[in-house]
Design an enzyme around this catalytic site. Sequence first.
Site, PDB file in Angstrom:
ATOM      1  N   SER A 118       1.820  55.939 -31.755  1.00 50.36           N
ATOM      2  CA  SER A 118       2.396  55.125 -30.688  1.00 50.36           C
ATOM      3  C   SER A 118       1.568  55.271 -29.410  1.00 50.36           C
ATOM      4  O   SER A 118       0.366  55.008 -29.415  1.00 50.36           O
ATOM      5  CB  SER A 118       3.856  55.528 -30.470  1.00 50.36           C
ATOM      6  OG  SER A 118       4.512  54.610 -29.615  1.00 50.36           O
ATOM      7  N   GLU A 175       6.344  45.309 -37.259  1.00 53.86           N
ATOM      8  CA  GLU A 175       6.870  46.143 -36.187  1.00 53.86           C
ATOM      9  C   GLU A 175       6.485  45.564 -34.834  1.00 53.86           C
ATOM     10  O   GLU A 175       5.668  44.633 -34.732  1.00 53.86           O
ATOM     11  CB  GLU A 175       6.353  47.572 -36.327  1.00 53.86           C
ATOM     12  CG  GLU A 175       4.870  47.735 -36.068  1.00 53.86           C
ATOM     13  CD  GLU A 175       4.501  49.183 -35.795  1.00 53.86           C
ATOM     14  OE1 GLU A 175       4.758  49.634 -34.668  1.00 53.86           O
ATOM     15  OE2 GLU A 175       3.968  49.837 -36.708  1.00 53.86           O
ATOM     16  N   HIS A 187       8.263  51.269 -36.828  1.00 51.02           N
ATOM     17  CA  HIS A 187       7.344  51.953 -35.932  1.00 51.02           C
ATOM     18  C   HIS A 187       7.201  53.423 -36.349  1.00 51.02           C
ATOM     19  O   HIS A 187       8.179  54.062 -36.744  1.00 51.02           O
ATOM     20  CB  HIS A 187       7.877  51.843 -34.498  1.00 51.02           C
ATOM     21  CG  HIS A 187       6.963  52.342 -33.448  1.00 51.02           C
ATOM     22  ND1 HIS A 187       5.711  51.797 -33.219  1.00 51.02           N
ATOM     23  CD2 HIS A 187       7.103  53.339 -32.527  1.00 51.02           C
ATOM     24  CE1 HIS A 187       5.136  52.419 -32.221  1.00 51.02           C
ATOM     25  NE2 HIS A 187       5.944  53.374 -31.790  1.00 51.02           N
TER      26      HIS A 187
END
Length: 446
Positions: free
Chosen positions: A260, A358, A388
């Site tokens: 991320s 996502e 995610h």
Amino acid sequence: MKNRRHVPACQAAVGQLCKLSRLSWRVLLMVATAHGLGSFARHAWHCLHTCLACSTRDILWAAPLQCWHLTMVFLRVLWGRVRGSPRSPRWSIGVELFVEGTRPRQVFNRNWERCITPALQMLTQLDYYGELIARLFHPGVQLELNTQGCPRPLTWVWFPDKTTSAPPAAPRLLPDIVLLYLHGGGYWAFTGKSHLEYVARLVKELQKGVPARVKACVVDTRRAPEHPWPAPVEDAVACYDWLRNGCNYEASQIVIAGDSAGGGLCLCLLLALRDAGKPLPRCALVVSPFTDLSRTEEEYPMPEALGTDFLPPEAALMSGRYYTQGVDGVDPRHPLISPKYGQLHHLPPVLVQAGEKELLARDSVEYARRLEAYGGSVKLEMYPDMPHIFPMLVPLGLEDGRTAIRRQAKFVANILRDGPEKTAQEKVIKVLVHDRRTQSFEDLRR
């Protein structure tokens, strides 16, 4: 005969010493447990005090509504399983409960700073669960917290040789490998400890396939909004330099990884090191990287289109706002903020993994395309129906996450075996099709 007379006395003395040692260990264990429980109680009280202090300005109905939401999610998921119509046939019931339960309701999204932010800040402070989960799923893991002599607090993660599948006498053909891991959380939430289970699983897979000792260094970078950009980038560069100069690792022994926002930070780290003329790491592994912080709300998919993801568009928007808050005149397209807009030449091989639908799927695809256009070596893997940071959901029974971690280990093993020269000659994006279900990059071009 005299020596025989002393045998029972010696045995009795040895028995007393054994009893005394066992008693000492029990006392030490009780003291350590009491100390740990005391620290946990103080930490929990601090979190509770923070929540109580925030409750005066937070929405009073947030907690009851969240409890109602979780109850309805449990019943809805259970009823879907009974009817044989889960959200995705590739999910376990644990994954479905997690995705459905952590996806915020629209009323929470509209009141993000008053509902979501305090909850995530509390989870960030109460980070004991990360180490607990890591030790629960990996009994042989070694975790060592280091707060002195290093730029930022970090945790070393490794496994003794006996916990791997390789025989004890297997020769070490390569020098030690260190994995520099930068955690996700939108640059403002979570710590390095919250990702220890995933890092431990990745280290175990790497040590199985690489003829070298593998250790991971999980860095707790500074977080926004108290420490906005460029503080996390500076922390990443400082920790990389510390591994080289303080721990005597060569750049070719370092592999960087992140998820991320941490994945985006890894890609920013590559640009910062290259522009500074420093040796680059061996390769990079990023999962669901956050590579474009300049996108507006209209450029993100509608929440209805994110049926297999728990991350709402408000999460990316608020993360970008926190990350650049208080920095005058900063352009969100700055390469060290949004690495997608940088000049991506002369970078080491990169593996990018993400879910097909996502929220940040576009970030992964567009970064891979630009890196290919600059002649870089990149492998893009897009997994259908995956949320995610899906490799972190392996403890919930997600087999695709387990496969993705194996792919990461295989990618590093191939890099170490073939060398950067052979890898750099590929200059095309390659996707390892997973059971004929992973969409290839050629399909994404159409």
